[in-house]
Design a protein around this motif. Sequence first.
Motif, PDB file in Angstrom:
ATOM      1  N   LEU A   1       0.735  -1.049   0.048  1.00 28.72           N
ATOM      2  CA  LEU A   1      -0.063   0.080  -0.107  1.00 28.72           C
ATOM      3  C   LEU A   1       0.839   1.162   0.099  1.00 28.72           C
ATOM      4  O   LEU A   1       2.160   1.011   0.114  1.00 28.72           O
ATOM      5  N   TYR A   2       0.361   2.409   0.077  1.00 30.14           N
ATOM      6  CA  TYR A   2       1.057   3.614  -0.310  1.00 30.14           C
ATOM      7  C   TYR A   2       0.280   4.659   0.748  1.00 30.14           C
ATOM      8  O   TYR A   2      -0.810   4.861   0.880  1.00 30.14           O
ATOM      9  N   VAL A   3       1.470   5.114   1.775  1.00 25.59           N
ATOM     10  CA  VAL A   3       0.920   6.022   3.030  1.00 25.59           C
ATOM     11  C   VAL A   3       1.177   7.561   2.544  1.00 25.59           C
ATOM     12  O   VAL A   3       2.857   7.807   2.409  1.00 25.59           O
ATOM     13  N   ALA A   4       0.458   8.349   2.619  1.00 28.69           N
ATOM     14  CA  ALA A   4       0.905   9.859   2.491  1.00 28.69           C
ATOM     15  C   ALA A   4       0.764  10.342   3.887  1.00 28.69           C
ATOM     16  O   ALA A   4      -0.300  10.369   4.589  1.00 28.69           O
ATOM     17  N   HIS A   5       1.603  10.969   4.436  1.00 28.67           N
ATOM     18  CA  HIS A   5       1.661  11.639   5.708  1.00 28.67           C
ATOM     19  C   HIS A   5       1.273  13.429   5.193  1.00 28.67           C
ATOM     20  O   HIS A   5       2.256  13.850   4.334  1.00 28.67           O
ATOM     21  N   SER A   6       0.074  13.748   5.498  1.00 28.55           N
ATOM     22  CA  SER A   6      -0.195  15.131   4.817  1.00 28.55           C
ATOM     23  C   SER A   6      -0.372  16.143   6.396  1.00 28.55           C
ATOM     24  O   SER A   6      -0.718  15.965   7.218  1.00 28.55           O
ATOM     25  N   THR A   7       0.405  17.194   5.924  1.00 30.50           N
ATOM     26  CA  THR A   7       0.256  18.319   6.816  1.00 30.50           C
ATOM     27  C   THR A   7       0.046  19.580   6.404  1.00 30.50           C
ATOM     28  O   THR A   7       0.272  20.044   5.118  1.00 30.50           O
ATOM     29  N   PRO A   8      -0.402  20.531   7.240  1.00 23.68           N
ATOM     30  CA  PRO A   8      -0.942  21.760   6.736  1.00 23.68           C
ATOM     31  C   PRO A   8       0.367  22.742   6.126  1.00 23.68           C
ATOM     32  O   PRO A   8       1.343  22.691   6.760  1.00 23.68           O
TER      33      PRO A   8
ATOM     34  N   ALA B   1      -3.417  19.589  -4.084  1.00 27.25           N
ATOM     35  CA  ALA B   1      -3.843  20.510  -5.218  1.00 27.25           C
ATOM     36  C   ALA B   1      -3.817  21.706  -5.003  1.00 27.25           C
ATOM     37  O   ALA B   1      -3.446  22.773  -5.876  1.00 27.25           O
ATOM     38  N   SER B   2      -4.590  22.274  -4.004  1.00 25.92           N
ATOM     39  CA  SER B   2      -4.479  23.793  -3.666  1.00 25.92           C
ATOM     40  C   SER B   2      -3.414  24.262  -2.890  1.00 25.92           C
ATOM     41  O   SER B   2      -3.393  25.580  -2.633  1.00 25.92           O
ATOM     42  N   GLY B   3      -2.641  23.480  -2.368  1.00 28.81           N
ATOM     43  CA  GLY B   3      -1.312  23.967  -1.553  1.00 28.81           C
ATOM     44  C   GLY B   3      -1.742  24.154  -0.164  1.00 28.81           C
ATOM     45  O   GLY B   3      -0.600  24.625   0.417  1.00 28.81           O
ATOM     46  N   ALA B   4      -3.024  23.779   0.112  1.00 33.03           N
ATOM     47  CA  ALA B   4      -3.369  24.018   1.745  1.00 33.03           C
ATOM     48  C   ALA B   4      -2.498  22.976   2.610  1.00 33.03           C
ATOM     49  O   ALA B   4      -2.429  23.350   3.631  1.00 33.03           O
ATOM     50  N   ARG B   5      -2.293  21.811   1.978  1.00 27.77           N
ATOM     51  CA  ARG B   5      -1.353  20.747   2.605  1.00 27.77           C
ATOM     52  C   ARG B   5      -0.239  20.469   1.791  1.00 27.77           C
ATOM     53  O   ARG B   5      -0.493  20.487   0.598  1.00 27.77           O
ATOM     54  N   THR B   6       0.675  19.852   2.234  1.00 21.41           N
ATOM     55  CA  THR B   6       1.612  19.192   1.569  1.00 21.41           C
ATOM     56  C   THR B   6       1.616  17.900   1.999  1.00 21.41           C
ATOM     57  O   THR B   6       1.046  17.571   2.899  1.00 21.41           O
ATOM     58  N   TYR B   7       2.379  16.669   1.489  1.00 25.77           N
ATOM     59  CA  TYR B   7       2.477  15.327   1.774  1.00 25.77           C
ATOM     60  C   TYR B   7       3.650  14.828   1.463  1.00 25.77           C
ATOM     61  O   TYR B   7       4.570  15.330   0.515  1.00 25.77           O
ATOM     62  N   THR B   8       4.148  13.696   2.142  1.00 25.29           N
ATOM     63  CA  THR B   8       5.074  12.798   2.022  1.00 25.29           C
ATOM     64  C   THR B   8       4.614  11.523   1.584  1.00 25.29           C
ATOM     65  O   THR B   8       3.620  10.933   2.410  1.00 25.29           O
ATOM     66  N   LEU B   9       4.871  10.842   0.702  1.00 27.20           N
ATOM     67  CA  LEU B   9       4.462   9.574   0.252  1.00 27.20           C
ATOM     68  C   LEU B   9       5.559   8.172   0.217  1.00 27.20           C
ATOM     69  O   LEU B   9       6.665   8.611  -0.072  1.00 27.20           O
ATOM     70  N   ARG B  10       5.107   7.321   0.791  1.00 28.36           N
ATOM     71  CA  ARG B  10       5.870   6.182   1.065  1.00 28.36           C
ATOM     72  C   ARG B  10       5.242   4.602   0.792  1.00 28.36           C
ATOM     73  O   ARG B  10       4.123   4.700   0.855  1.00 28.36           O
ATOM     74  N   ARG B  11       5.934   3.684   0.272  1.00 26.17           N
ATOM     75  CA  ARG B  11       5.474   2.463   0.172  1.00 26.17           C
ATOM     76  C   ARG B  11       5.421   1.953   1.579  1.00 26.17           C
ATOM     77  O   ARG B  11       6.162   2.110   2.397  1.00 26.17           O
ATOM     78  N   TRP B  12       4.315   1.011   1.716  1.00 30.57           N
ATOM     79  CA  TRP B  12       4.330   0.504   2.947  1.00 30.57           C
ATOM     80  C   TRP B  12       3.855  -1.104   2.659  1.00 30.57           C
ATOM     81  O   TRP B  12       2.809  -1.425   2.137  1.00 30.57           O
ATOM     82  N   MET B  13       4.633  -2.083   3.144  1.00 32.21           N
ATOM     83  CA  MET B  13       4.479  -3.305   3.086  1.00 32.21           C
ATOM     84  C   MET B  13       3.893  -3.865   4.221  1.00 32.21           C
ATOM     85  O   MET B  13       4.479  -4.012   5.289  1.00 32.21           O
ATOM     86  N   ILE B  14       2.715  -4.513   3.948  1.00 31.80           N
ATOM     87  CA  ILE B  14       1.860  -5.149   5.281  1.00 31.80           C
ATOM     88  C   ILE B  14       2.453  -6.604   5.188  1.00 31.80           C
ATOM     89  O   ILE B  14       1.994  -7.122   4.385  1.00 31.80           O
ATOM     90  N   ASN B  15       2.948  -6.941   6.213  1.00 26.98           N
ATOM     91  CA  ASN B  15       3.161  -8.410   6.539  1.00 26.98           C
ATOM     92  C   ASN B  15       2.412  -9.128   7.410  1.00 26.98           C
ATOM     93  O   ASN B  15       1.942 -10.247   7.381  1.00 26.98           O
ATOM     94  N   GLU B  16       2.186  -8.405   8.789  1.00 26.42           N
ATOM     95  CA  GLU B  16       1.550  -8.985  10.024  1.00 26.42           C
ATOM     96  C   GLU B  16       0.164  -8.405  10.396  1.00 26.42           C
ATOM     97  O   GLU B  16       0.351  -7.199   9.938  1.00 26.42           O
TER      98      GLU B  16
END
Length: 128
Positions: free
Chosen positions: A21-28, A96-111
Amino acid sequence: MVAWTDYKSEAKSRGALALELYVAHSTPAKKPEDVKDSLPDHLAYQADLEKRGQLAFAGPMSDETGAHMQGVGMIVYRADSLEDARALAESDPMHASGARTYTLRRWMINEGSFSVSVGLSTKSVDLR
């Protein structure tokens, strides 16, 4: 450092789920009123992603103490690639509006595990 594809293959070979899966950490990034102005479109966008099966989970996160909300959020996407997940994140009206920024990472779910209980007569759902 291990390449992602090697790590995923190794995890599968030992019987792990290796669900990617892919996780976006979104911040104002702008003022609270800018974030609030984008909220209706953001929520509609996420509801659409959920209907299309591209949104696994999303919601706000507390600060490190667990006592306060700081406007930080986490969005977990289902996508075929990191690039596809990035396109989903970029299309979010908050980003898209620039109200928030994000970082995106892959997340491998194993357990892990979760349970779902559906009450038919009560029309209730319980997730644990």
